[in-house]
Design a protein around this motif. Structure first.
Motif, PDB file in Angstrom:
ATOM      1  N   UNK A 297      -3.888 -18.066   2.275  1.00 12.86           N
ATOM      2  CA  UNK A 297      -4.119 -16.995   3.241  1.00 12.86           C
ATOM      3  C   UNK A 297      -3.046 -15.920   3.131  1.00 12.86           C
ATOM      4  N   UNK A 298      -1.803 -16.332   2.922  1.00 15.01           N
ATOM      5  CA  UNK A 298      -0.734 -15.356   2.761  1.00 15.01           C
ATOM      6  C   UNK A 298      -0.914 -14.494   1.533  1.00 15.01           C
ATOM      7  N   UNK A 299      -1.346 -15.112   0.414  1.00 16.06           N
ATOM      8  CA  UNK A 299      -1.590 -14.330  -0.796  1.00 16.06           C
ATOM      9  C   UNK A 299      -2.777 -13.394  -0.631  1.00 16.06           C
ATOM     10  N   UNK A 300      -3.802 -13.850   0.081  1.00 12.90           N
ATOM     11  CA  UNK A 300      -4.969 -12.996   0.300  1.00 12.90           C
ATOM     12  C   UNK A 300      -4.621 -11.787   1.159  1.00 12.90           C
ATOM     13  N   UNK A 301      -3.824 -11.989   2.199  1.00 10.07           N
ATOM     14  CA  UNK A 301      -3.461 -10.878   3.085  1.00 10.07           C
ATOM     15  C   UNK A 301      -2.439  -9.947   2.444  1.00 10.07           C
ATOM     16  N   UNK A 302      -1.509 -10.503   1.683  1.00  7.16           N
ATOM     17  CA  UNK A 302      -0.415  -9.703   1.148  1.00  7.16           C
ATOM     18  C   UNK A 302      -0.759  -9.010  -0.161  1.00  7.16           C
ATOM     19  N   UNK A 303      -1.660  -9.597  -0.952  1.00 16.08           N
ATOM     20  CA  UNK A 303      -1.950  -9.037  -2.279  1.00 16.08           C
ATOM     21  C   UNK A 303      -3.419  -8.667  -2.432  1.00 16.08           C
ATOM     22  N   UNK A 304      -4.307  -9.613  -2.144  1.00 16.98           N
ATOM     23  CA  UNK A 304      -5.726  -9.389  -2.412  1.00 16.98           C
ATOM     24  C   UNK A 304      -6.325  -8.263  -1.590  1.00 16.98           C
ATOM     25  N   UNK A 305      -6.140  -8.315  -0.288  1.00 20.87           N
ATOM     26  CA  UNK A 305      -6.741  -7.297   0.591  1.00 20.87           C
ATOM     27  C   UNK A 305      -6.209  -5.891   0.315  1.00 20.87           C
ATOM     28  N   UNK A 306      -4.901  -5.678   0.182  1.00 23.39           N
ATOM     29  CA  UNK A 306      -4.441  -4.305  -0.069  1.00 23.39           C
ATOM     30  C   UNK A 306      -4.861  -3.744  -1.420  1.00 23.39           C
ATOM     31  N   UNK A 307      -4.865  -4.579  -2.461  1.00 24.46           N
ATOM     32  CA  UNK A 307      -5.278  -4.070  -3.775  1.00 24.46           C
ATOM     33  C   UNK A 307      -6.757  -3.694  -3.784  1.00 24.46           C
ATOM     34  N   UNK A 308      -7.599  -4.562  -3.217  1.00 22.97           N
ATOM     35  CA  UNK A 308      -9.023  -4.226  -3.142  1.00 22.97           C
ATOM     36  C   UNK A 308      -9.255  -2.982  -2.286  1.00 22.97           C
ATOM     37  N   UNK A 309      -8.525  -2.856  -1.183  1.00 27.73           N
ATOM     38  CA  UNK A 309      -8.675  -1.682  -0.320  1.00 27.73           C
ATOM     39  C   UNK A 309      -8.211  -0.414  -1.031  1.00 27.73           C
TER      40      UNK A 309
ATOM     41  N   UNK B  99       0.829  -1.211   0.000  1.00 29.02           N
ATOM     42  CA  UNK B  99       0.000   0.000   0.000  1.00 29.02           C
ATOM     43  C   UNK B  99       0.863   1.261   0.000  1.00 29.02           C
ATOM     44  N   UNK B 100       1.921   1.273   0.799  1.00 32.99           N
ATOM     45  CA  UNK B 100       2.802   2.437   0.807  1.00 32.99           C
ATOM     46  C   UNK B 100       3.506   2.590  -0.542  1.00 32.99           C
ATOM     47  N   UNK B 101       3.844   1.471  -1.181  1.00 31.16           N
ATOM     48  CA  UNK B 101       4.469   1.547  -2.505  1.00 31.16           C
ATOM     49  C   UNK B 101       3.505   2.113  -3.535  1.00 31.16           C
ATOM     50  N   UNK B 102       2.237   1.707  -3.490  1.00 30.59           N
ATOM     51  CA  UNK B 102       1.249   2.261  -4.422  1.00 30.59           C
ATOM     52  C   UNK B 102       1.073   3.767  -4.211  1.00 30.59           C
ATOM     53  N   UNK B 103       1.077   4.207  -2.957  1.00 31.48           N
ATOM     54  CA  UNK B 103       0.939   5.634  -2.675  1.00 31.48           C
ATOM     55  C   UNK B 103       2.163   6.410  -3.149  1.00 31.48           C
ATOM     56  N   UNK B 104       3.351   5.852  -2.952  1.00 35.50           N
ATOM     57  CA  UNK B 104       4.575   6.529  -3.405  1.00 35.50           C
ATOM     58  C   UNK B 104       4.628   6.581  -4.922  1.00 35.50           C
ATOM     59  N   UNK B 105       4.226   5.506  -5.588  1.00 29.45           N
ATOM     60  CA  UNK B 105       4.211   5.497  -7.052  1.00 29.45           C
ATOM     61  C   UNK B 105       3.244   6.540  -7.589  1.00 29.45           C
ATOM     62  N   UNK B 106       2.120   6.746  -6.911  1.00 26.58           N
ATOM     63  CA  UNK B 106       1.159   7.756  -7.345  1.00 26.58           C
ATOM     64  C   UNK B 106       1.616   9.174  -7.055  1.00 26.58           C
ATOM     65  N   UNK B 107       2.653   9.339  -6.236  1.00 27.44           N
ATOM     66  CA  UNK B 107       3.101  10.676  -5.844  1.00 27.44           C
ATOM     67  C   UNK B 107       4.454  11.043  -6.427  1.00 27.44           C
ATOM     68  N   UNK B 108       5.389  10.089  -6.448  1.00 30.10           N
ATOM     69  CA  UNK B 108       6.750  10.386  -6.882  1.00 30.10           C
ATOM     70  C   UNK B 108       6.788  10.776  -8.348  1.00 30.10           C
TER      71      UNK B 108
END
Length: 234
Positions: free
Chosen positions: A166-178, A128-137
């Motif tokens: 469960x690891x893929x859902x927490x690490x990828x699925x949940x943050x992208x949907x959020x 999530x922090x990487x997505x925010x930085x990519x949208x700003x930098x």
């Protein structure tokens, strides 16, 4: 020291050798404490390094997230709000999924502690922090570097998780949907505010416009007006 000790032992395989067996055994006995001390020091160094690395991994995400959010709040308020909402949604959804897989009754403190100990949770924060930085930098190199680090953290979390799904859902699925849900909420709020502004402008009454009438020709003096001579200046 260990290699010297082994060489000295190998130099006297039997009773007959080019070195005196008694001198060799005495030298080996003298070098044995040094070799043991070096091995013990190395084991202590490796253990301390592992403890420090584990401690850094356990607490590094907290200051990293705080610094990233402060930087986003200073650079772009919209991305900062989107990242904060996405963090809240992702953590809430992940905790709900993790709680549904546990056996009841579950203690609240232990549930939250076990959830935060999952590697996929930390990886979702990094993503999530990487997505925010990519949208700003503005620089492409910074975007690529941040995204590569986040994806490596995600890959490590998924591969080392006890349950890969469960690891893929927490690490990828949940943050992208959020992240996309937070963007959708921002778009809806922006549209609603724009509609409210347009409605307020439409409700304002228009002022009466008085047309300007142009009078043609010169103004003629009235017949009953008294003529007053002008005094000559100077």
């Amino acid at each position: 020291m260990v290699f010297v000790y082994g060489a000295l032992l190998a130099a006297a395989p039997g009773d007959e050798s080019f070195l005196d067996a008694g001198w060799t055994s005495s030298a080996a006995e003298r070098l044995h404490p040094y070799g043991a001390a070096v091995a013990e020091s190395w084991a202590t160094f490796v253990q301390d390094t592992a403890h420090v690395t584990a401690w850094i991994r356990a607490v590094a995400h907290w200051p990293l997230m705080a610094l990233t959010l402060l930087w986003l709040a200073h650079r772009r308020q919209g991305v900062y709000v989107r990242g904060a909402i996405a963090l809240l949604l992702s953590s809430s959804a992940g905790l709900a999924v993790f709680a549904s897989l546990q056996s009841f009754p579950v203690r609240e403190v232990s549930l939250v502690r076990d959830y935060l100990a999952l590697p996929g949770v930390h990886a979702s924060w990094y993503l999530l922090m990487a997505l925010a930085v990519v949208a700003t930098a503005a620089k492409v190199r910074a975007r690529v570097a941040v995204m590569v680090l986040a994806l490596s953290a995600v890959a490590g979390a998924v591969l080392t998780a006890e349950h890969h799904l469960l690891g893929a859902l927490l690490a990828v699925g949940a943050p992208l949907l959020a992240w996309y849900a937070a963007g959708h909420l921002q778009d809806r709020d922006r549209v609603r505010r724009r509609s409210a502004v347009d409605a307020s402008h439409a409700a304002e009454p228009e002022a009466d416009v008085v047309p300007f009438r142009h009078r043609g020709g010169a103004v003629e003096p009235r017949a009953d007006a008294d003529l007053v001579p002008l005094r000559q200046a100077g």
